[in-house]
Design a protein around this motif. Structure first.
Motif, mmCIF file in Angstrom:
data_model
loop_
_atom_site.group_PDB
_atom_site.id
_atom_site.type_symbol
_atom_site.label_atom_id
_atom_site.label_comp_id
_atom_site.label_asym_id
_atom_site.label_seq_id
_atom_site.Cartn_x
_atom_site.Cartn_y
_atom_site.Cartn_z
ATOM 1 N N GLY A 97 32.198 -49.396 36.647
ATOM 2 C CA GLY A 97 32.459 -48.385 35.925
ATOM 3 C C GLY A 97 33.899 -48.937 35.736
ATOM 4 N N ASP A 98 34.038 -50.460 36.435
ATOM 5 C CA ASP A 98 35.831 -50.787 35.269
ATOM 6 C C ASP A 98 35.335 -51.636 34.155
ATOM 7 N N LEU A 99 35.149 -50.674 32.513
ATOM 8 C CA LEU A 99 34.202 -51.028 32.058
ATOM 9 C C LEU A 99 35.898 -52.760 31.311
ATOM 10 N N GLN A 100 34.470 -54.218 31.071
ATOM 11 C CA GLN A 100 35.106 -54.698 31.309
ATOM 12 C C GLN A 100 35.136 -55.426 29.731
ATOM 13 N N SER A 101 35.853 -56.389 28.638
ATOM 14 C CA SER A 101 34.922 -56.446 27.058
ATOM 15 C C SER A 101 36.269 -57.782 26.968
ATOM 16 N N GLY A 102 35.403 -58.825 26.049
ATOM 17 C CA GLY A 102 36.544 -59.366 25.432
ATOM 18 C C GLY A 102 35.611 -60.779 24.521
ATOM 19 N N ASP A 103 36.645 -61.796 24.470
ATOM 20 C CA ASP A 103 35.521 -63.129 23.870
ATOM 21 C C ASP A 103 35.019 -64.057 24.821
ATOM 22 N N GLY A 104 35.095 -65.221 24.187
ATOM 23 C CA GLY A 104 34.278 -66.000 24.906
ATOM 24 C C GLY A 104 35.105 -66.573 26.216
ATOM 25 N N PHE A 105 37.225 -66.714 25.269
ATOM 26 C CA PHE A 105 37.621 -66.898 26.029
ATOM 27 C C PHE A 105 37.898 -65.866 27.531
ATOM 28 N N SER A 106 37.984 -64.894 27.292
ATOM 29 C CA SER A 106 38.021 -64.381 28.414
ATOM 30 C C SER A 106 36.891 -63.889 28.793
ATOM 31 N N LEU A 107 35.829 -64.376 29.181
ATOM 32 C CA LEU A 107 34.573 -64.528 29.537
ATOM 33 C C LEU A 107 34.615 -64.999 31.270
ATOM 34 N N LEU A 108 35.547 -66.631 30.837
ATOM 35 C CA LEU A 108 35.845 -67.694 31.681
ATOM 36 C C LEU A 108 37.270 -67.391 32.124
ATOM 37 N N GLY A 109 37.743 -66.028 32.232
ATOM 38 C CA GLY A 109 39.145 -65.175 32.875
ATOM 39 C C GLY A 109 38.247 -64.429 33.971
ATOM 40 N N HIS A 110 36.960 -63.759 32.908
ATOM 41 C CA HIS A 110 36.444 -63.180 34.144
ATOM 42 C C HIS A 110 35.899 -63.690 34.997
ATOM 43 N N ALA A 111 35.451 -64.923 35.139
ATOM 44 C CA ALA A 111 34.089 -65.136 35.892
ATOM 45 C C ALA A 111 34.551 -66.266 37.201
ATOM 46 N N TYR A 112 36.417 -66.775 36.395
ATOM 47 C CA TYR A 112 36.972 -68.015 37.617
ATOM 48 C C TYR A 112 38.726 -67.384 37.829
ATOM 49 N N GLY A 113 38.584 -66.148 36.810
ATOM 50 C CA GLY A 113 40.302 -65.920 36.834
ATOM 51 C C GLY A 113 41.705 -66.823 36.468
ATOM 52 N N TRP A 114 41.039 -67.662 34.980
ATOM 53 C CA TRP A 114 41.676 -68.146 34.856
ATOM 54 C C TRP A 114 42.637 -67.475 34.064
ATOM 55 N N THR A 115 43.754 -68.610 33.723
ATOM 56 C CA THR A 115 44.870 -68.097 32.614
ATOM 57 C C THR A 115 44.897 -68.315 31.119
ATOM 58 N N PRO A 116 44.900 -67.755 30.062
ATOM 59 C CA PRO A 116 45.009 -67.619 28.742
ATOM 60 C C PRO A 116 45.293 -69.034 28.309
ATOM 61 N N SER A 117 45.786 -70.132 28.945
ATOM 62 C CA SER A 117 46.027 -71.217 28.483
ATOM 63 C C SER A 117 45.520 -71.552 29.051
ATOM 64 N N GLU A 118 44.665 -71.762 30.712
ATOM 65 C CA GLU A 118 44.022 -71.722 31.286
ATOM 66 C C GLU A 118 42.953 -71.891 30.139
#
Length: 204
Positions: free
Chosen positions: A72-93
């Motif tokens: 129920g916690d809707l999240q979305s983003g671009d190709g970069f942010s999917l890496l953050g969603h999957a691995y918890g990476w920061t934007p710079s990472e």
């Protein structure tokens, strides 16, 4: 100069430009396996699981855009942010990982300048497209408003004509278009001509 220091010259606009059309390959190379590359299918999220909480946008290959409704916690983003969603990476990472995946960490000055110019051109094109859409929306709204005004005035004249006919048993009374009605018709005509004129200039 280290690869990480050299890549500081590459920002999201440049790397995003280089990544366009390659997001499935980029994500796969970085360990994210999509269950489907169809934007019409809901699948388990490659990051948080589930059964049908995840889907990609129709523009995924070019933008990497995705949507996850997990818990129920809707999240979305671009190709970069999917890496953050999957691995918890920061934007710079995220930026560094995609740049490395594309081989951009060792990009030459000329390659970086080419990417920068291409990113700027794409940003300008997107801005121009957004402005065209805003202008079209404004014109459409004006046309709809003018149509409604004209319709209301015609209905009012028809009402007056019916009332006049009821009070005259000898002959049918005809009420000519009122000044406001003629003005509304003129306004509508000018708005339609404006649209045709703008379409003609865009075609040149």
């Amino acid at each position: 100069m280290t690869a990480r220091a050299k890549n500081q010259y590459l920002g999201f606009p440049e790397v995003r430009t280089a990544a366009a059309g390659q997001w499935e390959q980029i994500h796969r190379s970085l360990g994210i396996q999509l269950a489907s590359t169809s934007h019409l299918k809901h699948t388990p999220c490659p990051a948080c699981g589930g059964r049908d909480r995840f889907r990609i946008d129709a523009t995924y290959q070019n933008t990497g855009r995705w949507i996850c409704s997990g818990g129920g916690d809707l999240q979305s983003g671009d190709g970069f942010s999917l890496l953050g969603h999957a691995y918890g990476w920061t934007p710079s990472e995220q930026l560094q990982a995609v740049a490395e995946c594309l081989g951009l960490t060792n990009a030459s000055d000329r390659e970086r300048e080419t990417l920068r110019r291409k990113a700027e051109a794409q940003a300008a094109a997107m801005l121009a497209d957004a402005r065209r859409k805003d202008e079209q929306a404004r014109r459409d709204a004006n046309i709809l408003s003018a149509l409604q005004d004209l319709e209301d005035l015609i209905k009012h004249r028809q009402y007056l004509q019916r009332q006049a006919h009821l009070t005259s048993s000898l002959h049918r009374v005809t009420i000519n278009p009122l000044e406001d009605e003629l003005s509304a018709a003129y306004t509508l005509n000018m708005l339609i001509l404006e649209i045709y004129a703008s379409q003609g200039s865009n075609d040149q």
